[in-house]
Design a protein around this motif. Structure first.
Motif, PDB file in Angstrom:
ATOM      1  N   LEU A 128       0.826  -1.209   0.000  1.00  0.00           N
ATOM      2  CA  LEU A 128       0.000   0.000   0.000  1.00  0.00           C
ATOM      3  C   LEU A 128       0.861   1.259   0.000  1.00  0.00           C
ATOM      4  O   LEU A 128       0.525   2.251  -0.658  1.00  0.00           O
ATOM      5  CB  LEU A 128      -0.960  -0.019   1.186  1.00  0.00           C
ATOM      6  N   PHE A 129       1.984   1.217   0.712  1.00  0.00           N
ATOM      7  CA  PHE A 129       2.906   2.351   0.696  1.00  0.00           C
ATOM      8  C   PHE A 129       3.435   2.605  -0.714  1.00  0.00           C
ATOM      9  O   PHE A 129       3.487   3.745  -1.177  1.00  0.00           O
ATOM     10  CB  PHE A 129       4.077   2.125   1.660  1.00  0.00           C
ATOM     11  N   TRP A 132       0.720   4.186  -2.800  1.00  0.00           N
ATOM     12  CA  TRP A 132       0.546   5.579  -2.383  1.00  0.00           C
ATOM     13  C   TRP A 132       1.712   6.438  -2.848  1.00  0.00           C
ATOM     14  O   TRP A 132       1.513   7.557  -3.348  1.00  0.00           O
ATOM     15  CB  TRP A 132       0.413   5.660  -0.852  1.00  0.00           C
ATOM     16  N   TYR A 133       2.926   5.935  -2.710  1.00  0.00           N
ATOM     17  CA  TYR A 133       4.105   6.707  -3.076  1.00  0.00           C
ATOM     18  C   TYR A 133       4.110   6.995  -4.580  1.00  0.00           C
ATOM     19  O   TYR A 133       4.370   8.131  -5.000  1.00  0.00           O
ATOM     20  CB  TYR A 133       5.388   5.978  -2.662  1.00  0.00           C
ATOM     21  N   TRP A 135       1.499   7.098  -6.528  1.00  0.00           N
ATOM     22  CA  TRP A 135       0.406   8.053  -6.744  1.00  0.00           C
ATOM     23  C   TRP A 135       0.859   9.467  -6.374  1.00  0.00           C
ATOM     24  O   TRP A 135       0.625  10.423  -7.117  1.00  0.00           O
ATOM     25  CB  TRP A 135      -0.814   7.634  -5.921  1.00  0.00           C
ATOM     26  N   SER A 136       1.530   9.583  -5.246  1.00  0.00           N
ATOM     27  CA  SER A 136       2.013  10.878  -4.774  1.00  0.00           C
ATOM     28  C   SER A 136       3.025  11.487  -5.741  1.00  0.00           C
ATOM     29  O   SER A 136       2.968  12.679  -6.061  1.00  0.00           O
ATOM     30  CB  SER A 136       2.625  10.720  -3.380  1.00  0.00           C
TER      31      SER A 136
END
Length: 144
Positions: A128-129, A132-133, A135-136
């Motif tokens: 998940l990290f 998210w990373y 995506w960020s």
């Protein structure tokens, strides 16, 4: 979208996730090839190998998607490709498939003892990290 400056942590995260995901890809490959020297070195008991042998095709496919999606995601991230986000999403789909199978499977006690109870939490947390990373970094314009 304007090209953003690549932050210092991008390379740290990219290289660390590449190493982590490469380990997973190697484990998958050695397991699929039934490299007995590797499996015995990792402490797989015979019951564990028998358990792996009875995985249904859809669970094997999930394992493959999880491993190879994550490895591809890390490579694409390092190449600053926006497709890293999609590769990580495919990886999470694969992890979900494998998790669903393992939740209902009768894992031998000898194999269950090898895997600490916190490992699935670590696996999901890192997956998940990574999503998210990516995506960020895409949102900030680092990924093209």
């Amino acid at each position: 979208m304007e090209k953003a400056k690549t932050p210092w942590h991008f390379w740290v995260v990219g290289l660390l996730t590449l190493a982590w995901n490469a380990f997973g890809a190697n484990d998958y490959t050695q397991t699929q090839l039934r490299n007995m020297e590797y499996l015995e070195g990792m402490g797989y008991p015979p019951e564990g190998i028998a358990y792996l042998d009875q995985f249904p095709a859809w669970a094997e496919a999930g394992w493959a998607l999880g491993v190879w999606g994550a490895l591809l995601g890390s490579l694409l991230l390092l190449f600053r490709s926006r497709f890293a986000l999609w590769a990580y999403a495919v990886s999470i789909l694969g992890i979900a498939m494998t998790t669903a199978y393992e939740a209902g499977a009768d894992m031998p006690a000898e194999l269950a003892e090898m895997q600490p109870a916190w490992f699935p939490i670590l696996l999901w947390g890192l997956a998940l990290f990574q999503l998210w990373y990516a995506w960020s970094m895409r949102r900030k314009g680092v990924l093209r």
